[in-house]
Design a protein around this motif. Structure first.
Motif, PDB file in Angstrom:
ATOM      1  N   ILE A  47      -2.855   1.592  13.735  1.00  0.00           N
ATOM      2  CA  ILE A  47      -3.483   0.818  14.814  1.00  0.00           C
ATOM      3  C   ILE A  47      -2.390   0.188  15.673  1.00  0.00           C
ATOM      4  O   ILE A  47      -1.264  -0.058  15.192  1.00  0.00           O
ATOM      5  CB  ILE A  47      -4.451  -0.300  14.331  1.00  0.00           C
ATOM      6  N   ASP A  48      -2.741  -0.028  16.926  1.00  0.00           N
ATOM      7  CA  ASP A  48      -1.885  -0.779  17.828  1.00  0.00           C
ATOM      8  C   ASP A  48      -2.769  -1.890  18.388  1.00  0.00           C
ATOM      9  O   ASP A  48      -3.653  -1.635  19.211  1.00  0.00           O
ATOM     10  CB  ASP A  48      -1.363   0.147  18.940  1.00  0.00           C
ATOM     11  N   ASP A  49      -2.560  -3.103  17.894  1.00  0.00           N
ATOM     12  CA  ASP A  49      -3.377  -4.234  18.323  1.00  0.00           C
ATOM     13  C   ASP A  49      -2.565  -5.057  19.317  1.00  0.00           C
ATOM     14  O   ASP A  49      -1.784  -5.922  18.914  1.00  0.00           O
ATOM     15  CB  ASP A  49      -3.784  -5.075  17.102  1.00  0.00           C
ATOM     16  N   ASP A  50      -2.716  -4.711  20.578  1.00  0.00           N
ATOM     17  CA  ASP A  50      -1.999  -5.402  21.644  1.00  0.00           C
ATOM     18  C   ASP A  50      -0.492  -5.444  21.356  1.00  0.00           C
ATOM     19  O   ASP A  50       0.149  -6.498  21.495  1.00  0.00           O
ATOM     20  CB  ASP A  50      -2.558  -6.826  21.772  1.00  0.00           C
ATOM     21  N   GLY A  51       0.039  -4.316  20.917  1.00  0.00           N
ATOM     22  CA  GLY A  51       1.479  -4.213  20.672  1.00  0.00           C
ATOM     23  C   GLY A  51       1.884  -4.312  19.210  1.00  0.00           C
ATOM     24  O   GLY A  51       3.010  -3.967  18.840  1.00  0.00           O
ATOM     25  N   PHE A  52       0.987  -4.804  18.353  1.00  0.00           N
ATOM     26  CA  PHE A  52       1.291  -4.907  16.919  1.00  0.00           C
ATOM     27  C   PHE A  52       0.846  -3.623  16.233  1.00  0.00           C
ATOM     28  O   PHE A  52      -0.351  -3.362  16.110  1.00  0.00           O
ATOM     29  CB  PHE A  52       0.570  -6.122  16.313  1.00  0.00           C
ATOM     30  N   LYS A  53       1.826  -2.835  15.818  1.00  0.00           N
ATOM     31  CA  LYS A  53       1.501  -1.529  15.216  1.00  0.00           C
ATOM     32  C   LYS A  53       1.516  -1.628  13.707  1.00  0.00           C
ATOM     33  O   LYS A  53       2.447  -2.187  13.117  1.00  0.00           O
ATOM     34  CB  LYS A  53       2.509  -0.477  15.688  1.00  0.00           C
ATOM     35  N   LEU A  54       0.474  -1.057  13.096  1.00  0.00           N
ATOM     36  CA  LEU A  54       0.334  -1.199  11.648  1.00  0.00           C
ATOM     37  C   LEU A  54      -0.189   0.096  11.046  1.00  0.00           C
ATOM     38  O   LEU A  54      -1.084   0.733  11.603  1.00  0.00           O
ATOM     39  CB  LEU A  54      -0.630  -2.361  11.349  1.00  0.00           C
ATOM     40  N   THR A  55       0.360   0.468   9.880  1.00  0.00           N
ATOM     41  CA  THR A  55      -0.120   1.652   9.156  1.00  0.00           C
ATOM     42  C   THR A  55      -0.775   1.214   7.840  1.00  0.00           C
ATOM     43  O   THR A  55      -0.831   0.030   7.544  1.00  0.00           O
ATOM     44  CB  THR A  55       1.040   2.619   8.836  1.00  0.00           C
ATOM     45  N   GLU A  56      -1.220   2.192   7.067  1.00  0.00           N
ATOM     46  CA  GLU A  56      -1.861   1.993   5.767  1.00  0.00           C
ATOM     47  C   GLU A  56      -3.276   1.410   5.944  1.00  0.00           C
ATOM     48  O   GLU A  56      -3.460   0.215   6.183  1.00  0.00           O
ATOM     49  CB  GLU A  56      -1.035   1.079   4.835  1.00  0.00           C
TER      50      GLU A  56
ATOM     51  N   GLU B 107       0.832  -1.204   0.000  1.00  0.00           N
ATOM     52  CA  GLU B 107       0.000   0.000   0.000  1.00  0.00           C
ATOM     53  C   GLU B 107       0.874   1.264   0.000  1.00  0.00           C
ATOM     54  O   GLU B 107       0.586   2.214  -0.720  1.00  0.00           O
ATOM     55  CB  GLU B 107      -0.960  -0.001   1.203  1.00  0.00           C
ATOM     56  N   TRP B 108       1.932   1.249   0.793  1.00  0.00           N
ATOM     57  CA  TRP B 108       2.883   2.368   0.816  1.00  0.00           C
ATOM     58  C   TRP B 108       3.458   2.573  -0.594  1.00  0.00           C
ATOM     59  O   TRP B 108       3.616   3.708  -1.057  1.00  0.00           O
ATOM     60  CB  TRP B 108       4.012   2.062   1.812  1.00  0.00           C
ATOM     61  N   HIS B 109       3.754   1.464  -1.234  1.00  0.00           N
ATOM     62  CA  HIS B 109       4.297   1.465  -2.603  1.00  0.00           C
ATOM     63  C   HIS B 109       3.446   2.347  -3.525  1.00  0.00           C
ATOM     64  O   HIS B 109       3.975   3.194  -4.257  1.00  0.00           O
ATOM     65  CB  HIS B 109       4.321   0.014  -3.101  1.00  0.00           C
TER      66      HIS B 109
END
Lengths: 227, 227
Positions: free
Chosen positions: B58-67, A101-103
């Protein structure tokens, strides 16, 4: 069940998809079309293959699909794609998706405007963009490649870790084509240079097969610039 | 297990994600940040939340994700997202993905440059783009919206058929924000107008909640243009 792919290897997403199919030893038929000749814009193409007039398109036993990243995900669900290449694990897949997606919003949106003006428009349409109008697009590309080096290639051999994934192939195919403009994205970016070499080695002979025309035009550009 | 979302509802992908979470009655904590104040660009944000300095995260219990689109897919694999909204069936999912990828290269790439120059730059940075320089971006947006009407809204109530999917929410949030520039994307596009109304009705009260600021600024723009 026949899988057909409509492509032009001068197109980055077509190359990425071609390498993916070959790398996984999938059985497919190839229909080569020339973007330069507008073969993806005929009314026959619009009616029978895709109303979007873009390449690549796949036809999987009658199911026609566009958008290379969407096609990749479809193949991962329906064909024998290695788990390491497009992982089924929710978090690992999310990391590959995050890059893909960043791509779109970065590598593709910020590098191809320069590529189009510097190479596609003069070559296909005889349209020259003056240097002062090209310059902002050039700067945008340079910043984007610096961000690629800084944000994505800091840990591990590949974008999401130590194993090759689809993210690497999509990135490498986008970056490699910039050499056709006479610009070398590897200079001053040691991590990017090592990464591109790694992806090429890991996916050869298919990477070189897919990039035959890219290499030819890049060499021609180099020769011309030395005249 | 805590799911946290970092967002600013002035951002289109943030609104789309917020509506998705609310629509599925998922439990989450919201951290509001102001893009205008640069709260996504502080060194604390870079170090602790995301090196990309973009929202949503988002931060799902420590798992951070963008896009946002990557986040949507991750949520569809890990939380209770309705199958009709992001289908598990390979072909149905491919149709949603096909739009979400097209969205990047079209709706997002071709409409937001006008939105940024016409609304964001003057409002946040006091930077005015002269009318002659704005014009190409305006034309690009108009063509893109015409393509949206022509290519995607020809059959069915929604983009991929007769049921609301994530594709519709991502599209509607992108298009709705254009009203903040004083432009009404519905005029002259009856299918698009009906589609936007349908998505709003189907996702309310969350659509209106997410668009509170958008509506406020659009109304302000309308008032100003009548002065």
């Amino acid at each position: 069940m026949v899988l057909t792919i409509y492509l032009d290897l001068l197109s980055q997403p077509c190359r990425a998809l071609y390498i993916t199919l070959k790398l996984h030893n999938l059985t497919f038929e190839t229909q080569y079309l020339s973007i330069e000749k507008g073969e993806h814009r005929t009314s026959e193409f619009t009616q029978n293959i895709s109303r979007f007039n873009k390449l690549p398109v796949i036809d999987d036993d009658g199911f026609k699909l566009t958008e290379s990243v969407g096609i990749l995900r479809y193949l991962a669900r329906t064909k024998a794609i290695r788990d390491s290449y497009y992982p089924q694990d929710a978090k690992k897949q999310a990391r590959v998706d995050e890059f893909l997606e960043w791509h779109h919003a970065n590598l593709r949106s910020l590098c191809s405007p320069y590529f189009i003006r510097k190479w596609i428009l003069p070559k296909f349409y005889g349209k020259i963009t003056p240097a002062d109008k090209l310059n902002p697009y050039f700067k945008q590309m340079v910043t984007c490649l610096d961000n690629m080096e800084r944000l994505w290639l800091n840990s591990g051999l590949y974008i999401t870790g130590d194993q090759l994934t689809a993210a690497d192939v999509w990135a490498a195919c986008e970056i490699e084509q910039l050499t056709m403009t006479g610009y070398d994205p590897k200079i001053g970016r040691p991590k990017l240079a090592a990464f591109l070499e790694r992806v090429r080695n890991e996916t050869n002979p298919y990477f070189d097969q897919a990039h035959q025309q890219v290499y030819k035009y890049a060499e021609l550009e180099n020769k011309n610039s030395k005249l």
